[in-house]
Design an enzyme around this catalytic site. Structure first.
Site, mmCIF file in Angstrom:
data_model
loop_
_atom_site.group_PDB
_atom_site.id
_atom_site.type_symbol
_atom_site.label_atom_id
_atom_site.label_comp_id
_atom_site.label_asym_id
_atom_site.label_seq_id
_atom_site.Cartn_x
_atom_site.Cartn_y
_atom_site.Cartn_z
ATOM 1 N N CYS A 226 0.755 -1.158 0.096
ATOM 2 C CA CYS A 226 0.159 0.056 0.141
ATOM 3 C C CYS A 226 0.672 1.472 0.049
ATOM 4 O O CYS A 226 0.391 2.300 -0.145
ATOM 5 C CB CYS A 226 -1.013 0.024 1.101
ATOM 6 S SG CYS A 226 -2.008 -1.463 1.020
ATOM 7 N N HIS B 265 -3.246 7.151 2.958
ATOM 8 C CA HIS B 265 -3.648 5.888 2.422
ATOM 9 C C HIS B 265 -5.007 5.752 3.041
ATOM 10 O O HIS B 265 -5.174 5.859 4.396
ATOM 11 C CB HIS B 265 -2.431 4.832 2.735
ATOM 12 C CG HIS B 265 -2.900 3.180 2.438
ATOM 13 N ND1 HIS B 265 -3.658 3.317 1.467
ATOM 14 C CD2 HIS B 265 -3.023 2.448 3.099
ATOM 15 C CE1 HIS B 265 -3.778 1.990 1.105
ATOM 16 N NE2 HIS B 265 -3.716 1.343 2.427
ATOM 17 N N ASN C 45 -9.884 -0.134 0.778
ATOM 18 C CA ASN C 45 -8.346 -0.269 0.621
ATOM 19 C C ASN C 45 -8.031 -0.461 -0.736
ATOM 20 O O ASN C 45 -8.270 -1.582 -1.077
ATOM 21 C CB ASN C 45 -7.969 -0.933 1.660
ATOM 22 C CG ASN C 45 -6.385 -0.897 1.861
ATOM 23 O OD1 ASN C 45 -5.864 -0.349 0.662
ATOM 24 N ND2 ASN C 45 -5.828 -1.297 2.833
HETATM 25 N N1 ACO Z 1 -17.462 -8.610 10.496
HETATM 26 C C1 ACO Z 1 -17.809 -9.089 11.826
HETATM 27 N N2 ACO Z 1 -16.751 -9.265 12.603
HETATM 28 C C2 ACO Z 1 -15.367 -9.511 12.260
HETATM 29 C C3 ACO Z 1 -15.091 -9.239 10.926
HETATM 30 C C4 ACO Z 1 -16.100 -8.618 10.125
HETATM 31 N N3 ACO Z 1 -16.210 -8.543 8.820
HETATM 32 N N4 ACO Z 1 -13.874 -9.252 11.101
HETATM 33 C C5 ACO Z 1 -13.341 -9.451 12.131
HETATM 34 N N5 ACO Z 1 -14.639 -9.796 13.087
HETATM 35 C C6 ACO Z 1 -14.496 -9.956 14.396
HETATM 36 C C7 ACO Z 1 -13.254 -10.755 14.933
HETATM 37 O O1 ACO Z 1 -13.295 -12.159 14.505
HETATM 38 C C8 ACO Z 1 -13.098 -10.463 16.150
HETATM 39 O O2 ACO Z 1 -14.155 -11.578 16.997
HETATM 40 P P1 ACO Z 1 -13.563 -12.264 18.230
HETATM 41 O O3 ACO Z 1 -13.538 -10.900 19.212
HETATM 42 O O4 ACO Z 1 -14.944 -12.960 18.651
HETATM 43 O O5 ACO Z 1 -12.401 -12.844 18.185
HETATM 44 C C9 ACO Z 1 -13.485 -9.278 16.417
HETATM 45 O O6 ACO Z 1 -14.234 -9.062 15.210
HETATM 46 C C10 ACO Z 1 -12.641 -8.164 16.657
HETATM 47 O O7 ACO Z 1 -11.417 -8.344 15.782
HETATM 48 P P2 ACO Z 1 -10.123 -7.588 15.662
HETATM 49 O O8 ACO Z 1 -9.340 -7.889 14.423
HETATM 50 O O9 ACO Z 1 -9.741 -7.196 17.002
HETATM 51 O O10 ACO Z 1 -10.959 -6.028 15.182
HETATM 52 P P3 ACO Z 1 -10.256 -4.544 14.872
HETATM 53 O O11 ACO Z 1 -11.088 -3.413 15.765
HETATM 54 O O12 ACO Z 1 -8.874 -4.560 15.068
HETATM 55 O O13 ACO Z 1 -10.884 -4.435 13.475
HETATM 56 C C11 ACO Z 1 -9.604 -4.363 11.339
HETATM 57 C C12 ACO Z 1 -10.323 -5.268 12.696
HETATM 58 C C13 ACO Z 1 -10.795 -3.509 10.687
HETATM 59 C C14 ACO Z 1 -9.106 -5.363 10.212
HETATM 60 C C15 ACO Z 1 -8.695 -3.338 11.905
HETATM 61 O O14 ACO Z 1 -7.751 -3.991 12.496
HETATM 62 C C16 ACO Z 1 -7.862 -2.662 10.827
HETATM 63 O O15 ACO Z 1 -8.309 -2.012 10.014
HETATM 64 N N6 ACO Z 1 -6.440 -2.995 10.662
HETATM 65 C C17 ACO Z 1 -5.452 -2.447 9.906
HETATM 66 C C18 ACO Z 1 -5.474 -3.379 8.730
HETATM 67 C C19 ACO Z 1 -4.826 -2.298 7.398
HETATM 68 O O16 ACO Z 1 -4.925 -1.169 7.618
HETATM 69 N N7 ACO Z 1 -3.974 -3.042 6.946
HETATM 70 C C20 ACO Z 1 -3.456 -2.104 5.932
HETATM 71 C C21 ACO Z 1 -2.376 -2.899 5.245
HETATM 72 S S1 ACO Z 1 -2.606 -2.416 3.345
HETATM 73 C C22 ACO Z 1 -1.645 -3.385 2.673
HETATM 74 O O17 ACO Z 1 -0.558 -3.123 2.534
HETATM 75 C C23 ACO Z 1 -2.383 -4.314 1.675
#
Ligand code: ACO
Length: 320
Positions: A117, A244, A274
């Site tokens: 990214c 980003h 994204n």
């Molecule tokens: N729908 C419902 N529940 C979900 C979903 C979904 N789509 N996805 C995950 N959950 C659940 C998980 O299973 C977890 O459940 P549990 O508590 O029973 O285990 C709960 O939601 C919380 O999961 P987390 O991963 O802790 O949630 P978080 O608040 O961190 O949000 C997210 C997840 C949105 C992915 C966030 O961590 C994020 O945006 N991270 C950064 C990702 C990113 O920006 N990556 C960029 C890299 S880009 C590149 O180079 C390609």
């Protein structure tokens, strides 16, 4: 004394595929909800390319428009570089050579880079260096993704986050520093390579989202602070902050830390999700198309991605 030359962004363009997919569409196949996705990410919709489109075909559309908007001919382009994490081919040929050929660019260097990214910021740093060394005058840079081709549609933690699209810019030589790319910071730390990747075993994107989330805010806030202070600028001097577009919560947290007026933050994540290497040029093009972006505006860009890689840039927009 030899005259110093600078690199400037002469044009911006983007291309978005037609098929819009909403969060509720995912509710039909996954244990997820519109409410969860919007609350945790800000994303409402994303666009997915059709079966007969590829990342290079999306990239081609944006590249063609970028050349047109720069008022250049195909023969004026000295080099094409493409950033992608979803190339048409596994290792070769590169998307850059495919796009070059389709555009009618002949016998000019073309290659891809892999920095996830952060791709567009890495492209800017390369184009700036080639132009300031006087090796080339006009470089076409393209960020193009068919992220849907590497998504695991059974993994609710990743597949709802990404979208397809492409963005391109022509970077050209200028003698005027006040129309140029002032600075580009790029960096990486392979210690975190396990957090985000597409293993050969699955060829699908896997991510430890929560860990990346925390690292992203910390890294971006310090990187952006660094580039501003290195250039004796503050967030008040910036016309637009174009981060980003990965997650609205990350963008807002960084915006608060660097104390930038919310109206200056460009947001497209709600609409496009994204789009990885395409996200920043697509966001710049959004404000160009809305006629909010003016020649001479000072832009602050920042990105992070798989690797981990990250980077930021300060540049004056020098397009028409
Ligand atoms: N729908 C419902 N529940 C979900 C979903 C979904 N789509 N996805 C995950 N959950 C659940 C998980 O299973 C977890 O459940 P549990 O508590 O029973 O285990 C709960 O939601 C919380 O999961 P987390 O991963 O802790 O949630 P978080 O608040 O961190 O949000 C997210 C997840 C949105 C992915 C966030 O961590 C994020 O945006 N991270 C950064 C990702 C990113 O920006 N990556 C960029 C890299 S880009 C590149 O180079 C390609």
């Amino acid at each position: 004394m030899k005259e110093k030359v600078y690199a400037s962004i002469k044009s911006i363009a983007s291309y978005v595929p037609k098929n819009c997919v909403s969060n509720t569409d995912f509710e039909k196949t996954l244990d997820t909800s519109d409410e969860w996705i919007v609350r945790r990410t800000g994303i409402k919709t994303r666009y997915f390319a059709s079966d007969n489109e590829t990342s290079s075909s999306l990239g081609y559309e944006s590249a063609k428009l970028a050349i047109e908007r720069a008022n250049l001919n195909i023969d004026d382009i000295d080099m094409l570089i493409c950033a992608t994490l979803s190339p048409d081919y596994l290792t070769m040929p590169s998307n850059a050579v495919i796009i070059s050929h389709k555009l009618g660019i002949h016998n000019k260097p073309a290659f891809d880079i892999s920095s996830a990214c952060s791709g567009f910021i890495y492209l800017l740093s390369l184009a700036k260096a080639y132009i300031e060394s006087k090796m080339y005058k006009n470089i076409l840079i393209v960020g193009a993704e068919k992220a849907s081709s590497v998504l695991d549609f059974s993994d609710r933690g990743t597949c709802v986050l990404f979208g397809d699209g492409a963005g391109a810019a022509v970077i050209s030589q200028t003698n005027d520093k006040n129309k140029s790319i002032l600075d580009v910071n790029i960096s990486a730390n392979g210690k975190y390579s396990e957090l985000l990747g597409t293993p050969r075993t699955t060829n699908k994107l896997q991510m430890k989202g929560n860990e990346i989330f925390k690292l992203a805010i910390k890294t971006l806030a310090s990187d952006v602070g660094e580039i501003l202070s290195k250039n004796n600028l503050s967030s008040k001097d910036i016309s637009f902050f174009i981060p980003h577009q990965a997650n609205l919560r990350i963008i807002n947290a960084v915006g608060e830390i660097i104390d930038i007026e919310p109206s200056k933050i460009v947001l497209t994540v709600q609409k496009y999700g994204n789009t990885s290497a395409a996200s920043i040029p697509m966001a710049i093009d959004e404000i160009y198309n809305d006629k909010r972006l003016k020649n001479g505006d000072l832009l602050l860009l920042d990105a992070f991605g798989g690797g981990l890689t990250w980077g930021s840039s300060l540049l004056y927009f020098n397009g028409n």
